[in-house]
Design an enzyme around this catalytic site. Structure first.
Site, PDB file in Angstrom:
ATOM      1  CD  GLU A 251      -3.668  -6.198   3.440  1.00 42.74           C
ATOM      2  OE1 GLU A 251      -4.327  -5.492   4.236  1.00 42.74           O
ATOM      3  OE2 GLU A 251      -2.496  -5.984   3.169  1.00 42.74           O
TER       4      GLU A 251
ATOM      5  CD  GLU B 159      -2.916  -0.939   2.381  1.00 42.61           C
ATOM      6  OE1 GLU B 159      -2.540  -0.354   3.407  1.00 42.61           O
ATOM      7  OE2 GLU B 159      -4.051  -1.418   2.245  1.00 42.61           O
TER       8      GLU B 159
END
Ligand code: GAL
Length: 661
Positions: free
Chosen positions: A307, A154
């Site tokens: 995720e 990320e």
């Protein structure tokens, strides 16, 4: 199709999650092996935050522990999504290279003690990141467990330091060519901001009052490009030593530091992290939004849910356990919309450290728990869906989405704080989701001809090319709904002169907006067709369009508020205020009818979601999820892959994956 390389290796769709075994000891690893088999885990993301272990001091690598885990996972039938650890530099790095720590807009330099604490523009960080990625690629590039590379985690950090300033100037020189062009683009003739040398140009740091909007927008573009360059560097060193696909997990829908269309073009497999923050139907709608975005950034190709949580991360001010059945429903919600699997953060809930209270597949309570039972049921369900691999989703409706348009509504000095890009985008998607229609997100400059209906929320910024593209779309027979405050500025944030929106769009819509009149925070207005609106109003003239509703009060009384224009073979609709939810839903239903768009499976009750995946050879599967509290009858009994039997009714909370005839 790159995801095929992944699903072929896994022998079906992916199921598993982030695995951080360095938090545990051998006893637990043994139990992990057994529990992973029970849960049907076939893919584990390893190494995301392992830099301090992998490289305990600069240039000295310790791979022995990772060798052992990869070999163990492989022996247990679990493939590995191997991460480069660059989202969390170790303490030795920040002590050796304090200039690589990020600096906020106010000049405060952060220090280590958390994660994501680096400046992507700092040469020392970039070198160290490339070196550790290269070392991993050399070591594990053709390890038999390796299925996928996971660069970084990320990309989230922004920085305003002097390294950033230097890189920003280089980027600006490439974009604008000369200071004269930059001065013109940023409108520096106002407020005595004219630059006479490149050294004077800075990132938009904390200022006394409004920042220069052109500078702010260019900085967002620059940072996205800088981040993409950092990603590419790692990807490219990996590719020299490995033929496995490479991804980076893209962020949650509410973060917009990156142009994710550009990332979608550079990764081998689009992957996303997605954590709904609310419960119930809102979480289901949120899941659909995240998944539709991911598919769109992937250009329609299959992608991967990297995720999710087994509970929410936060719902307001607390974490919230998912309701029974939601772990499966959310997983299927992503798979329905093109994900080639369902992965979680993380496998085992931490006993200590920053995310001790974040949910996991194996909770603190251990395997004898509702969570682990539901995880195991979900793993078994995903294992039954192998035949969906490679199939795609087809949408007839698009919602336009553009990073520039988002960033344009983040600058200072706008006419109303109610111009909220993300909220408008979410709302446009939600209205269509409520109507049972599957949507793609599309860029305003992309080919739109395949869509029967295109909805354009919050397009305050619209480039000339985008405006021309939308005109062409309508002219060729499309139905376009443009929502208020559209096309006010070009891609330099210069106001459109002579009336809004951009000229090409004015032609397609047959209107000209003369004046904007934002409404007060609590102000609501009624239109002549009895619909209610808030936030915004405009004085507009029709120039060929027909007025379907007008303002009823005040200065704008009698002025058109909702218009429709026949242009070429299509129709351009414009709504100049923010309609209330129910009225917006009514308008969208009207447009879906006008454009001839049907729900995916007509006749389902409102809280039942259905999406169809299509294989190239004509096979189709309807993924159906009953988010409601009542049993839902299906249009016809079909064979369900999850139960291996025919299904004609779904209980509350029930799901099915139906082989279409
Ligand atoms: C993600 C992140 C994970 C974990 C998770 C918690 O954004 O990639 O490492 O922190 O959030 O929800």
């Amino acid at each position: 199709m790159t995801t095929r390389r992944l699903t072929d290796r896994l022998g079906g769709l992916a199921f598993g999650g982030d695995y951080n075994p360095e938090q545990w000891d051998e006893e637990v690893w043994k139990q992990d092996d057994e529990l992973m088999r029970r849960a049907g885990v076939n893919l584990a993301t390893v190494g995301v935050f392992s830099w301090a272990l992998l490289e305990p001091e600069e240039g000295r690598y310790d791979f022995a522990w990772l060798d052992a885990h990869l070999d163990r996972l492989h022996a247990n039938g679990v493939s590995v999504d191997l991460a480069t650890p660059t989202a969390s530099p170790p303490p030795w790095f920040t002590l050796a290279h304090p200039d690589a720590l990020p600096v906020g807009p106010d000049g405060t330099r952060l220090t280590h003690g958390s994660r994501d604490t680096y400046c992507l523009a700092a040469p020392a960080y970039r070198d160290a990141a490339r070196r550790v990625a290269s070392a991993l690629a050399q070591r594990y590039g053709d390890h038999p467990a390796l299925a996928l590379w996971h660069v970084h985690n990320e990309y989230v950090t922004l920085c305003w330091c002097d390294h950033t300033a230097a890189a920003f100037r280089v980027w600006l020189q490439a974009r604008h060519g000369s200071l004269d062009v930059l001065n013109e683009a940023w409108g520096t003739a106002f407020w005595s901001q004219r630059y006479t040398s490149w050294e004077q140009v800075l990132p938009p740091r904390a200022t006394q009052w409004h920042q220069n909007p052109g500078q702010a927008l260019d900085f967002r573009r620059f940072w996205s490009d800088e981040t993409l360059a950092a990603y590419r560097e790692q990807r490219d060193v990996i590719r020299t030593a490995s033929d496995r696909p490479v991804t980076t997990n893209l962020m949650l829908p509410g973060y917009q530091n990156l142009d994710l269309w550009a990332f979608g073009r550079e990764v081998d497999v689009v992957s996303i992290d997605h954590y709904p923050t609310g419960p119930g139907l809102d979480a289901a709608a949120d899941t659909a939004f995240g998944a539709d975005r991911a598919r769109s950034f992937a250009g329609g190709a299959p992608w991967l849910l990297m995720e999710q949580g087994t509970s929410t991360v936060y719902a307001g001010d607390r974490v919230l356990g998912k309701e029974p059945g939601e772990i499966l429903r959310h997983s299927l919600g992503h798979i329905a919309r093109g994900s080639e699997g369902a992965l979680f953060f993380q496998w085992r809930q931490s006993r200590a450290g920053a995310e001790t209270w974040h949910s996991a597949m194996v909770p603190h309570a251990g395997p004898d728990s509702r969570t682990f039972r539901e995880v195991t049921e979900t793993g078994a369900a995903v294992a039954r869906l192998g035949e969906l691999a490679g199939s795609t989703v087809r949408a007839e409706v698009a919602v336009l989405h553009d990073s520039d348009a988002w960033w344009a509504l983040d600058v200072d000095g706008l006419p109303s704080a109610e111009l909220d890009y993300h909220a408008a985008l979410r709302r446009a998607h939600r209205t269509l989701w409520d109507a049972g229609v599957t949507v793609d997100l599309a860029h305003p400059e992309q080919e739109l001809g395949r869509y029967r209906l295109v909805v354009a929320p919050a397009l305050f910024l619209l480039s000339d090319a985008g405006a021309a593209n939308l005109r062409g779309y309508v002219e060729d027979g499309g139905t376009l709904l443009v929502q208020h405050a559209a096309g006010y500025v070009d891609d330099r944030l210069h106001a459109r002169l002579g009336g809004y929106p951009a000229a090409a769009l004015r032609e397609a819509l047959g209107i000209r907006v003369e004046e904007y009149r934002p409404l007060g925070r609590d102000e609501r207005i009624v239109l002549s067709d009895s619909s209610h609106a808030a936030a915004w109003s405009e004085s507009l003239r029709v120039e060929g369009a027909e007025a379907l509703a007008s303002y009823t009060h005040g200065l704008l009384a009698g002025s058109p508020a909702l218009t429709r224009h026949r242009f070429g073979a299509g129709h351009g609709w414009y709504v100049s205020a923010r309609l209330d939810d129910a009225d917006q839903a009514g308008l969208v239903t009207r447009l879906l009818d006008a454009a001839g768009v049907q729900p995916e499976l007509p006749g389902l009750p409102p809280a039942v979601e259905a999406v169809t995946r299509h294989a190239e050879d004509g096979r189709r599967w309807h993924v159906v999820m009953n988010h409601g509290a009542e049993p839902a009858r299906l249009p016809e009994p079909l064979q369900d892959l999850l139960t291996d039997g025919p299904v004609s009714e779904l209980p509350p909370g029930g799901c099915a994956v139906l082989r279409a005839r």
